[in-house]
Design a protein around this motif. Sequence first.
Motif, short mmCIF file in Angstrom:
data_model
loop_
_atom_site.label_atom_id
_atom_site.label_comp_id
_atom_site.label_asym_id
_atom_site.label_seq_id
_atom_site.Cartn_x
_atom_site.Cartn_y
_atom_site.Cartn_z
N VAL A 95 -27.89 63.58 6.25
CA VAL A 95 -27.38 63.23 4.91
C VAL A 95 -25.99 63.84 4.70
CG1 VAL A 95 -27.71 63.62 2.43
CG2 VAL A 95 -29.64 62.89 3.85
N GLN A 96 -25.83 65.09 5.12
CA GLN A 96 -24.55 65.78 4.98
C GLN A 96 -23.44 65.03 5.71
OE1 GLN A 96 -23.95 69.25 3.37
NE2 GLN A 96 -22.09 68.02 3.33
N ILE A 103 -23.30 59.45 -1.97
CA ILE A 103 -22.68 59.59 -3.29
C ILE A 103 -22.56 58.20 -3.92
CG2 ILE A 103 -20.44 59.99 -4.39
CD1 ILE A 103 -22.23 62.46 -4.27
N ARG A 104 -22.27 57.21 -3.10
CA ARG A 104 -22.22 55.84 -3.61
C ARG A 104 -23.59 55.44 -4.17
NH1 ARG A 104 -22.97 50.41 -1.08
NH2 ARG A 104 -22.12 48.95 -2.58
N PHE A 105 -24.65 55.87 -3.51
CA PHE A 105 -26.00 55.56 -4.02
C PHE A 105 -26.18 56.15 -5.42
CE2 PHE A 105 -30.29 57.14 -4.82
CZ PHE A 105 -30.99 55.94 -4.85
N PHE A 106 -25.81 57.41 -5.61
CA PHE A 106 -25.94 58.03 -6.93
C PHE A 106 -25.06 57.33 -7.97
CE2 PHE A 106 -27.46 61.95 -4.64
CZ PHE A 106 -28.70 61.99 -5.25
N ASP A 155 -29.47 70.06 -6.26
CA ASP A 155 -28.88 69.91 -4.93
C ASP A 155 -29.17 68.49 -4.43
OD1 ASP A 155 -28.17 69.87 -2.26
OD2 ASP A 155 -28.96 71.86 -1.82
N PRO A 156 -28.16 67.62 -4.37
CA PRO A 156 -28.40 66.23 -3.98
C PRO A 156 -28.90 66.07 -2.55
CG PRO A 156 -26.06 66.68 -4.02
CD PRO A 156 -26.73 67.88 -4.61
N ILE A 157 -28.46 66.96 -1.66
CA ILE A 157 -28.86 66.85 -0.25
C ILE A 157 -30.37 67.07 -0.10
CG2 ILE A 157 -28.58 67.83 2.07
CD1 ILE A 157 -25.70 68.54 1.26
#
Length: 199
Positions: A95-96, A103-106, A155-157
């Motif tokens: 993911v990192q 980020i586009r998904f969010f 933490d998005p990751i």
Amino acid sequence: MKFPKKNKPQKFEGYAWVLDFFYNLKGDPIVQGLGEEQFLLMEMTPKSDDISLGERVYIGKGKRDKIDHVNRMIKYEQLTGTAKTELIYNIMNAVQQQEERFIRFFNEAPPITTRLHSLELLPEIKHKLMWKILEEREKEKFKNFEDFKNRVGRDPIKILAKRIEKELSDEKKDKYYLFVKWKRGIVLDEDTMTFYVKE
């Protein structure tokens, strides 16, 4: 809401993350790995024993340094105990590596129905937090993982990694798949941010 049926061509993995390295009963070296983009689980034959857990290895076309060939795709249940333990950490690594994608998904994740938003499929994101994310991205698109963490407080990751692990390990066959596209069900097309039924 109706979901169209669609069969997209399978993309090839360029890189994999090493989940486990061992020798089988015949004495052959085996690597169990996780594809970086499609999150395919696979069994591979290494060129030597110079390979480490958590290592990112090239498996695409052309010259490969560490992997001789990919033997087969495997299911979550076929992973070793070590591979299952290492899985979440390597998903986080994958993911990192793809910060722009996620980020586009969010920033663009769509609703699934009038009562369910795709963001609510993510661990830790309940209705209240979903609205916070939607409000924040309406003010300004998230720039990166750090920006998301500062503005949302999560933490998005880790959130993404837990969801991907769930999609990989869910024996009950989850109805919706955001990132593990090779499973059957209602799948998110990240190019158009729409859902379709995969046959």
